[in-house]
Write a protein that holds these residues in place. Structure first.
Motif, PDB file in Angstrom:
ATOM      1  N   SER A   1     -12.732  -3.544  -5.939  1.00 44.93           N
ATOM      2  CA  SER A   1     -12.323  -3.157  -4.599  1.00 44.93           C
ATOM      3  C   SER A   1     -11.021  -2.370  -4.634  1.00 44.93           C
ATOM      4  CB  SER A   1     -12.170  -4.406  -3.731  1.00 44.93           C
ATOM      5  OG  SER A   1     -11.740  -4.066  -2.424  1.00 44.93           O
ATOM      6  N   ALA A   2     -10.076  -2.802  -5.459  1.00 47.29           N
ATOM      7  CA  ALA A   2      -8.799  -2.091  -5.573  1.00 47.29           C
ATOM      8  C   ALA A   2      -9.000  -0.701  -6.176  1.00 47.29           C
ATOM      9  CB  ALA A   2      -7.827  -2.913  -6.420  1.00 47.29           C
ATOM     10  N   LEU A   3      -9.860  -0.608  -7.180  1.00 47.19           N
ATOM     11  CA  LEU A   3     -10.139   0.694  -7.799  1.00 47.19           C
ATOM     12  C   LEU A   3     -10.856   1.619  -6.820  1.00 47.19           C
ATOM     13  CD1 LEU A   3     -11.279  -0.477 -11.355  1.00 47.19           C
ATOM     14  CD2 LEU A   3      -9.233   0.875 -10.828  1.00 47.19           C
ATOM     15  N   SER A   4     -11.748   1.060  -6.017  1.00 51.59           N
ATOM     16  CA  SER A   4     -12.440   1.848  -4.999  1.00 51.59           C
ATOM     17  C   SER A   4     -11.427   2.480  -4.043  1.00 51.59           C
ATOM     18  CB  SER A   4     -13.409   0.949  -4.225  1.00 51.59           C
ATOM     19  OG  SER A   4     -13.961   1.617  -3.117  1.00 51.59           O
ATOM     20  N   ALA A   5     -10.440   1.691  -3.614  1.00 52.44           N
ATOM     21  CA  ALA A   5      -9.404   2.221  -2.726  1.00 52.44           C
ATOM     22  C   ALA A   5      -8.543   3.263  -3.440  1.00 52.44           C
ATOM     23  CB  ALA A   5      -8.536   1.074  -2.214  1.00 52.44           C
ATOM     24  N   GLU A   6      -8.242   3.014  -4.707  1.00 57.13           N
ATOM     25  CA  GLU A   6      -7.413   3.947  -5.483  1.00 57.13           C
ATOM     26  C   GLU A   6      -8.082   5.311  -5.624  1.00 57.13           C
ATOM     27  OE1 GLU A   6      -5.885   4.416 -10.123  1.00 57.13           O
ATOM     28  OE2 GLU A   6      -6.220   2.402  -9.300  1.00 57.13           O
ATOM     29  N   TYR A   7      -9.395   5.321  -5.857  1.00 55.68           N
ATOM     30  CA  TYR A   7     -10.113   6.578  -6.070  1.00 55.68           C
ATOM     31  C   TYR A   7     -10.665   7.164  -4.773  1.00 55.68           C
ATOM     32  CZ  TYR A   7      -9.841   6.277 -11.140  1.00 55.68           C
ATOM     33  OH  TYR A   7      -9.382   6.260 -12.434  1.00 55.68           O
ATOM     34  N   GLY A   8     -10.600   6.412  -3.699  1.00 54.90           N
ATOM     35  CA  GLY A   8     -11.086   6.920  -2.423  1.00 54.90           C
ATOM     36  C   GLY A   8     -12.592   7.062  -2.356  1.00 54.90           C
TER      37      GLY A   8
ATOM     38  N   LEU B   1     -13.931   6.604 -12.107  1.00 54.34           N
ATOM     39  CA  LEU B   1     -13.963   5.265 -11.536  1.00 54.34           C
ATOM     40  C   LEU B   1     -14.942   4.375 -12.305  1.00 54.34           C
ATOM     41  CD1 LEU B   1     -13.386   3.087  -9.475  1.00 54.34           C
ATOM     42  CD2 LEU B   1     -14.859   4.287  -7.837  1.00 54.34           C
ATOM     43  N   GLY B   2     -16.101   4.936 -12.658  1.00 58.42           N
ATOM     44  CA  GLY B   2     -17.079   4.178 -13.431  1.00 58.42           C
ATOM     45  C   GLY B   2     -16.518   3.731 -14.766  1.00 58.42           C
ATOM     46  N   GLN B   3     -15.763   4.615 -15.420  1.00 63.86           N
ATOM     47  CA  GLN B   3     -15.159   4.252 -16.704  1.00 63.86           C
ATOM     48  C   GLN B   3     -14.153   3.125 -16.529  1.00 63.86           C
ATOM     49  OE1 GLN B   3     -13.612   7.391 -19.251  1.00 63.86           O
ATOM     50  NE2 GLN B   3     -11.888   6.090 -19.793  1.00 63.86           N
ATOM     51  N   ARG B   4     -13.344   3.204 -15.478  1.00 64.08           N
ATOM     52  CA  ARG B   4     -12.353   2.159 -15.249  1.00 64.08           C
ATOM     53  C   ARG B   4     -13.026   0.809 -15.003  1.00 64.08           C
ATOM     54  NH1 ARG B   4      -7.448   3.978 -13.052  1.00 64.08           N
ATOM     55  NH2 ARG B   4      -6.841   1.772 -12.992  1.00 64.08           N
TER      56      ARG B   4
ATOM     57  N   GLN C   1     -15.527  15.438  -6.758  1.00 64.45           N
ATOM     58  CA  GLN C   1     -15.936  14.056  -6.493  1.00 64.45           C
ATOM     59  C   GLN C   1     -16.776  13.452  -7.613  1.00 64.45           C
ATOM     60  OE1 GLN C   1     -17.465  12.474  -2.893  1.00 64.45           O
ATOM     61  NE2 GLN C   1     -15.534  12.773  -1.812  1.00 64.45           N
ATOM     62  N   LEU C   2     -17.583  14.261  -8.270  1.00 65.05           N
ATOM     63  CA  LEU C   2     -18.350  13.712  -9.393  1.00 65.05           C
ATOM     64  C   LEU C   2     -17.407  13.238 -10.481  1.00 65.05           C
ATOM     65  CD1 LEU C   2     -20.907  13.100 -11.022  1.00 65.05           C
ATOM     66  CD2 LEU C   2     -20.819  15.450 -11.848  1.00 65.05           C
ATOM     67  N   GLN C   3     -16.392  14.051 -10.794  1.00 60.33           N
ATOM     68  CA  GLN C   3     -15.435  13.669 -11.819  1.00 60.33           C
ATOM     69  C   GLN C   3     -14.703  12.379 -11.424  1.00 60.33           C
ATOM     70  OE1 GLN C   3     -15.876  16.729 -10.658  1.00 60.33           O
ATOM     71  NE2 GLN C   3     -16.667  17.732 -12.500  1.00 60.33           N
TER      72      GLN C   3
ATOM     73  N   LEU D   1     -22.427   0.473  -7.558  1.00 53.27           N
ATOM     74  CA  LEU D   1     -22.964   1.802  -7.261  1.00 53.27           C
ATOM     75  C   LEU D   1     -21.866   2.602  -6.563  1.00 53.27           C
ATOM     76  CD1 LEU D   1     -25.577  -0.195  -7.277  1.00 53.27           C
ATOM     77  CD2 LEU D   1     -26.731   1.819  -6.415  1.00 53.27           C
ATOM     78  N   ILE D   2     -21.407   3.642  -7.237  1.00 54.53           N
ATOM     79  CA  ILE D   2     -20.279   4.436  -6.766  1.00 54.53           C
ATOM     80  C   ILE D   2     -20.808   5.584  -5.912  1.00 54.53           C
ATOM     81  CG2 ILE D   2     -18.300   5.831  -7.481  1.00 54.53           C
ATOM     82  CD1 ILE D   2     -18.446   4.222 -10.176  1.00 54.53           C
ATOM     83  N   CYS D   3     -20.422   5.613  -4.652  1.00 55.44           N
ATOM     84  CA  CYS D   3     -20.903   6.621  -3.703  1.00 55.44           C
ATOM     85  C   CYS D   3     -20.000   7.858  -3.751  1.00 55.44           C
ATOM     86  CB  CYS D   3     -20.915   6.058  -2.283  1.00 55.44           C
ATOM     87  SG  CYS D   3     -21.927   4.573  -2.075  1.00 55.44           S
TER      88      CYS D   3
END
Length: 487
Positions: free
Chosen positions: A357-364, A398-401, A391-393, A381-383
């Motif tokens: 959740s924190a990473l999701s907020a960090e990457y927007g 985010l997936g790697q993190r 955004q793909l990058q 699942l990263i939207c």
């Protein structure tokens, strides 16, 4: 383009109708369900027998032409993507049920046999095949063999390797070997264990013998609604700590719940809950009743809002269809998404979900979570929107993190989707240089010329795969997955 003599030889082996060289038709085989990278194969060939597979492999090996096996193309890590413009050896037409032995609880199939079809073939006789990936209605047992696929019920019954007992395999040299033992324990080294999950890098499986199981006497299925993700996560740990091993224990968070309830399998989840658990208990009638009450007690101890019990097979099927629609359902709330697949100790569920959740907020970027909670196999699942530059990058980063968090918590970079090309750059984060060299040395024994599905699973020392995956350089072809799941 293949040399004309090779094309003619392949036609002689399988017939003209079983060979595709037209670029307008082979484009359908430029990737599997990992659509972020696409590469054109040089041809697609459809053998129907082991002997034809042997002849194809020997023909291509003699000419030094790379090749790879392919099942239904449902893999999510690029294992069937022709990275080196290989000849794709599609096993779709090797789809026969070769033997069904109820007395000894064994079935033998060709690799193109669809997973769910095996259960349907013996449903009236009271048997079924346990491994059940979400794609089981279309994925093949050969593909499950290659990826060591899991599924919702692997918590109690195990993944593919726990159900495969023997296999016939064509090595990259064209030799045919039989590994495992249909009845009893095999003698010697566990070569079957090496081959299951090797992602088609060690050979091509042409016949597979699996265990079949009698249906449970009783089944009880629950939906538990939670106001807090932490309470749902704690419930999972507490159920296992009680000594109860459910047949399945699945979890979805709020964003995923909203997505699946927009699908054709509308359950009617409350809009304001943070998480739902789908728990299934099976076994003897008396034990199911006892364990079901204990599961209800654990849910209540963790502040569950409501627990629903499936009233009949139809309602149970609706709940499971809703869960298995999770991946494609994300297409209803996001133009594109990246599927991840990490594993953690289930006691770390709350901590890892908070970190995601924190990473999701960090990457927007929004992250919807659905996972096999009982065994800690996460599917974030990263939207994202591929039409928005960068955004793909961001999604890849985010997936790697997220995968690094899984490893740091004592888990793994993959639970059931495999490494393929998607995660090959992450292997060095989890394994030492010596570990990777040992795996590569093993591969070289089976595949010394490196012609069979090269560039997958294990990175070669000094290879530049990290430039694509670890550092998120834009892949050669970028494709978004739309609401219909197509590209």
């Amino acid at each position: 383009m293949l040399p004309e003599p090779v094309i003619h030889e392949l036609e002689d082996i399988v017939g003209r109708n079983n060979l595709i060289v037209d670029e307008h038709r082979i484009v359908a085989y430029d990737c599997d369900a990992y659509v972020a990278e696409k590469y054109m194969p040089s041809a697609v060939v459809f053998p129907e027998t082991t002997e034809q597979v042997v002849a194809i492999v020997r023909c291509l090996g003699r000419e030094g032409i790379p090749f790879l096996p392919r099942g239904a193309g449902t893999g999510l890590s690029g294992g069937a993507t022709p990275l080196n413009h290989e000849v794709v050896i599609s096993l779709a037409k090797m789809d026969k049920l070769l033997d069904l032995d109820f007395e000894n609880r064994r079935a033998t199939v060709q690799p193109g046999f669809v997973n769910l079809r095996l259960t349907k073939e013996m449903a009236n006789d009271g048997f079924y095949y346990a491994p059940d990936p979400s794609s089981q209605s279309v994925c093949t047992i050969g593909g499950n063999f290659a990826e060591n696929s899991g599924g919702s019920h692997c918590l109690k019954y195990g993944v593919t390797t726990n159900h495969v007992v023997a296999a016939e395999v064509v090595l990259p040299s064209g030799e045919v070997i039989t590994v495992g033992e249909p009845y009893g324990d095999p003698i010697g080294y566990d070569l079957l264990g090496v081959l299951v999950g090797s992602e088609g890098t060690l050979g091509i499986t042409t016949a597979i013998t699996v265990k079949i199981l009698p249906k449970a006497q009783a089944v009880k299925t629950f939906l538990a609604y939670f106001d807090r993700v932490d309470d749902a996560s704690q419930t999972v740990s507490d159920i296992i700590a009680q000594g109860i091993v459910p047949a399945a224990c699945e979890m979805m968070d709020q964003l995923m719940i909203h997505a699946v309830d927009k699908s054709v399998y509308h359950v009617g989840y409350p809009d304001d809950i943070e998480a739902v658990l789908l728990v299934e208990i099976d076994g003897m009638l008396e034990s199911v009743e006892d364990n079901a009450q204990r599961v209800l007690d654990v849910c209540n101890q963790n502040r569950v809002r409501t627990v629903r019990v499936a009233q009949n097979d139809r309602e149970r099927a609706l709940w499971w269809n809703s869960r298995k629609m999770a991946f494609p359902a994300i297409g209803r709330i996001s133009p594109d998404y990246l599927v991840q697949d990490g594993v953690i100790p289930r006691t770390k569920l709350s901590a890892v979900l908070q970190r995601i959740s924190a990473l999701s907020a960090e990457y927007g970027l929004r992250v919807a979570n659905v996972f096999h909670a009982g065994d800690g196999n996460l599917h974030p699942l990263i939207c994202y929107d591929a039409r928005i530059e960068g955004q793909l990058q961001q999604a890849l980063a985010l997936g790697q993190r997220i995968l690094e968090v899984c490893v740091d918590m004592g888990g793994s970079i993959t639970g059931e989707h495999g490494v393929g090309i998607e995660k090959i750059g992450h292997m060095a984060y989890m394994f030492s240089e010596h570990d990777l060299k040992a795996q590569q040395d093993l591969r070289d024994v089976f595949n010394p010329q490196g012609l069979c599905n090269s560039g997958k699973l294990v990175p070669r020392p000094g290879a530049c795969v990290e430039d694509r995956s670890m550092h998120h350089v834009v892949p050669p072809i970028l494709v978004g997955v739309g609401p219909d799941g197509g590209s």
